[in-house]
Write a protein that holds these residues in place. Structure first.
Motif, short mmCIF file in Angstrom:
data_model
loop_
_atom_site.label_atom_id
_atom_site.label_comp_id
_atom_site.label_asym_id
_atom_site.label_seq_id
_atom_site.Cartn_x
_atom_site.Cartn_y
_atom_site.Cartn_z
N ASP A 147 -8.28 10.85 12.45
CA ASP A 147 -6.57 10.89 12.31
C ASP A 147 -6.45 12.03 12.99
O ASP A 147 -6.80 13.12 13.31
N SER A 179 0.29 8.65 1.76
CA SER A 179 -0.59 9.34 0.90
C SER A 179 -0.43 10.81 0.01
O SER A 179 -0.78 11.14 -1.02
N HIS A 202 0.37 7.59 -9.62
CA HIS A 202 0.37 6.57 -10.57
C HIS A 202 -0.66 5.43 -10.20
O HIS A 202 -0.64 4.87 -9.33
N VAL A 261 -5.47 8.23 17.96
CA VAL A 261 -6.14 7.29 18.76
C VAL A 261 -4.94 6.39 19.45
O VAL A 261 -3.93 6.12 18.89
N GLN A 282 1.90 -1.08 0.35
CA GLN A 282 3.06 -0.99 0.05
C GLN A 282 3.16 0.31 -1.19
O GLN A 282 2.69 1.25 -0.72
N HIS A 283 3.67 -0.04 -2.45
CA HIS A 283 3.82 0.75 -3.24
C HIS A 283 2.65 1.09 -3.83
O HIS A 283 2.65 1.86 -5.03
N THR A 317 -3.27 3.15 -5.72
CA THR A 317 -4.04 2.37 -6.85
C THR A 317 -5.40 1.31 -6.05
O THR A 317 -6.22 1.35 -6.74
C1 LIG Z 1 7.53 8.02 -2.84
C2 LIG Z 1 6.24 7.23 -2.61
C3 LIG Z 1 5.60 7.11 -4.04
C4 LIG Z 1 4.44 6.39 -4.14
N1 LIG Z 1 3.74 6.09 -5.46
C5 LIG Z 1 2.57 5.58 -5.58
C6 LIG Z 1 1.94 5.57 -6.62
O1 LIG Z 1 2.17 6.19 -7.69
N2 LIG Z 1 0.90 4.66 -6.90
C7 LIG Z 1 0.34 3.98 -5.71
O2 LIG Z 1 -0.58 3.49 -5.85
N3 LIG Z 1 1.14 4.08 -4.50
C8 LIG Z 1 2.07 4.71 -4.21
N4 LIG Z 1 2.72 4.98 -3.32
C9 LIG Z 1 2.06 4.16 -2.11
C10 LIG Z 1 1.19 4.71 -1.23
O3 LIG Z 1 1.35 6.26 -1.33
C11 LIG Z 1 0.88 4.13 -0.06
O4 LIG Z 1 0.59 2.70 -0.13
C12 LIG Z 1 -0.67 4.83 0.49
O5 LIG Z 1 -0.51 6.08 0.59
C13 LIG Z 1 -0.86 4.02 1.92
O6 LIG Z 1 -1.99 4.65 2.40
P1 LIG Z 1 -2.67 4.37 3.65
O7 LIG Z 1 -3.81 5.08 3.91
O8 LIG Z 1 -2.60 2.92 3.91
O9 LIG Z 1 -1.61 5.16 4.75
P2 LIG Z 1 -0.99 6.54 5.01
O10 LIG Z 1 -1.17 7.42 3.73
O11 LIG Z 1 0.37 6.41 5.68
O12 LIG Z 1 -1.99 7.00 6.14
C14 LIG Z 1 -2.21 6.51 7.44
C15 LIG Z 1 -2.73 7.63 8.45
O13 LIG Z 1 -3.13 6.88 9.52
C16 LIG Z 1 -2.88 8.13 10.53
N5 LIG Z 1 -2.51 7.48 11.75
C17 LIG Z 1 -1.61 6.58 12.15
N6 LIG Z 1 -1.79 6.09 13.19
C18 LIG Z 1 -2.69 6.76 13.74
C19 LIG Z 1 -3.23 6.96 15.18
N7 LIG Z 1 -2.80 6.06 16.30
N8 LIG Z 1 -4.15 7.75 15.42
C20 LIG Z 1 -4.70 8.73 14.49
N9 LIG Z 1 -4.21 8.51 13.01
C21 LIG Z 1 -3.20 7.81 12.92
C22 LIG Z 1 -1.64 8.83 9.94
O14 LIG Z 1 -1.50 10.31 10.33
C23 LIG Z 1 -1.91 9.01 8.39
O15 LIG Z 1 -2.82 9.98 8.14
C24 LIG Z 1 3.89 5.64 -2.99
C25 LIG Z 1 4.67 5.78 -1.49
C26 LIG Z 1 5.43 6.64 -1.62
C27 LIG Z 1 6.26 6.94 -0.35
#
Ligand SMILES: Cc1cc2nc3c(=O)[nH]c(=O)nc-3n(C[C@H](O)[C@H](O)[C@H](O)COP(=O)(O)OP(=O)(O)OC[C@H]3O[C@@H](n4cnc5c(N)ncnc54)[C@H](O)[C@@H]3O)c2cc1C
Length: 431
Positions: free
Chosen positions: A49, A59, A65, A237, A390-391, A395
């Protein structure tokens, strides 16, 4: 299918290393959970990352939640008919900026089509969501961090004349789905009534849960993966492509030729997947949060203000209030008016603070049918993906990791992953 060749990159240097690691791209909650799960199975993992785990993406700032009650994907015929009421111009929490309409049109068209398939799309999502609190609890216990999860359910409150009807309707629906529902405790309801005079009706959803700090959950998972022999490297990446039966990963600092790769880069995943014939029409659905370090919690579980579309979660050392669904470009500056409106709404609900938090905005990675994309790229390339949570990414992170462990090892997955295959969106348009 043989690996496609990419003339534009024919001059790139040959990968410098050939190794048995599985590269996991993106250390949000999804990537961190996958890294631990694969490391636990004995795979050599390299988590990449550009930032520290769960510090740059959605995240970091979510509501914490564990939403086991949210079984249905959002697009529905009912929503198509009533969505205008949810728009910020009508006092709701959904904002589709006019300047984004043209860019969003294909996504919105797919969203509309998905609305007619909500019934078909519910079982694959529900299968992942229902066991989520149990799987997270087991995972956190495995890594010695059960302290991060609270299994106290959550409270939901409705306000105004129709509040009792709305609460009764929600209670009926939740019971039909087999969830434990009780009226909110009288003491908590009295406190909320005293802060916001008028009719208030509340429920206690017993089966949900929350975490005390989402970032700490990711950090603990990465720590455990590293303890199990994995590696975490802070690198961007730049591209990945098939290289024989391996995956070449070009980062800001090196060129690797790994045994397999998993793309879980949140809202920025699509360009990494394109080279493997996968189209991920992800949009950034942005949400905001504000924190209060010196405001006491009303309860030891999250409180959802259903009539205000916001949730207040007791986290370690602070309260976090989250709101909004803004279809703005990922990386665009935060909208200060939304943060101010959130602050005012919270004040009206009795949350005041002497310290000032500036607010945070983050991008939920969302596919138009609100199902995640979890699977393996077509053809020979050992390229896996877990995107579009998504949201529900907090979870779904550990159930997704369970599925990924099975996929990578060639075992049967504990969930039916066929409806989550990204090929449901067709192939990418040539660049
Ligand atoms: C306000 C808000 C409230 C939410 N509340 C909840 C909740 O209560 N419960 C729930 O279950 N979900 C909730 N969600 C949704 C949840 O947070 C997201 O679905 C989840 O965080 C997505 O995780 P992820 O690991 O897919 O993506 P991310 O957390 O976005 O992580 C992606 C990572 O990839 C890295 N990355 C991207 N491209 C590259 C690259 N080319 N090279 C290196 N690194 C890269 C980024 O730096 C990042 O660290 C909420 C979201 C928001 C915005």
């Amino acid at each position: 299918m043989s690996a496609p060749s990419h003339p534009a990159f024919s001059n790139r240097p040959a990968p410098s290393a050939s190794d048995e690691r599985i590269a996991i791209i993106g250390a949000g909650l999804v990537g961190s959970a996958i890294a631990w799960r694969l490391a636990r199975d004995g795979h050599r993992v390299l988590l990449l990352d550009r930032a520290e785990p769960a510090s740059a993406g959605a995240s970091f700032g979510n509501a914490g939640h564990i939403a086991v009650e949210q079984l249905e994907p959002l697009p529905s015929i009912k929503l198509l008919l009533t969505f205008w009421r949810e728009l910020t111009v009508c006092g709701g929490c959904v904002h589709i900026p006019l300047h984004r309409l043209a860019a969003l049109a294909p996504w919105l068209a797919r969203f509309t089509a998905a609305a007619f398939h909500q019934q078909r799309n519910t079982p694959p999502l529900a299968a992942l969501v229902r066991p989520a609190a149990d799987i997270l609890e087991r995972t956190l216990r495995d890594i010695g961090r059960a302290d991060l999860l609270m299994r106290r359910g959550h409270y939901a409150f409705w306000f105004g004349r129709r509040a009792p009807v709305q609460a009764a309707h929600q209670a009926r629906e939740a019971r039909e789905r087999g969830f434990g529902i009780e009226p909110a405790p009288a003491e908590l309801t009295r406190v909320i009534e005293a802060r916001t005079p008028g009719t208030v009706a509340g429920l206690w959803f017993r089966d949900s849960a929350h975490v005390l700090d989402p970032q700490s959950v990711a950090a603990a998972l990465v720590h455990a993966a590293v303890q199990a022999g994995g590696q975490f490297e802070r690198e961007e990446v730049l591209e990945i492509y098939p290289e024989g039966s391996r995956i070449a990963v070009r980062t800001s600092g090196q060129l690797l030729k790994v045994r397999a790769a998993v793309v879980c880069a949140g809202v920025q995943s699509a360009p990494l997947l394109q080279r493997f014939g996968l189209h991920a029409p992800l949009t950034s659905e942005r949400g905001y949060h504000l924190e209060f370090a010196d405001t006491p919690a009303l309860s030891d579980a999250p409180v959802v203000y259903a009539s205000h579309d916001l949730i207040v979660t007791p986290m370690r050392g602070r309260l976090r209030a989250t709101r909004y669904l803004e279809f703005e470009r990922h990386g665009a500056p935060a909208d200060a008016r939304k943060i101010q409106r959130l602050r005012l709404t919270l004040e009206r609900l009795g949350y005041t603070s002497r310290t000032r938090h500036d607010g945070w905005v983050g991008s939920r990675p969302t596919l138009p049918d609100y199902l995640p994309g979890i699977g393996r790229a077509p053809g020979e390339a050992p390229l896996f993906y877990a995107v579009g949570h998504q949201h529900l990414g907090l979870t779904l992170a550990t159930p997704t990791a369970e599925a990924m462990a099975a996929l990578v090892s060639g075992r049967e997955a504990p969930f039916d992953l066929r409806p989550l295959d990204l090929r449901r969106f067709g192939t990418p348009r040539p660049r």
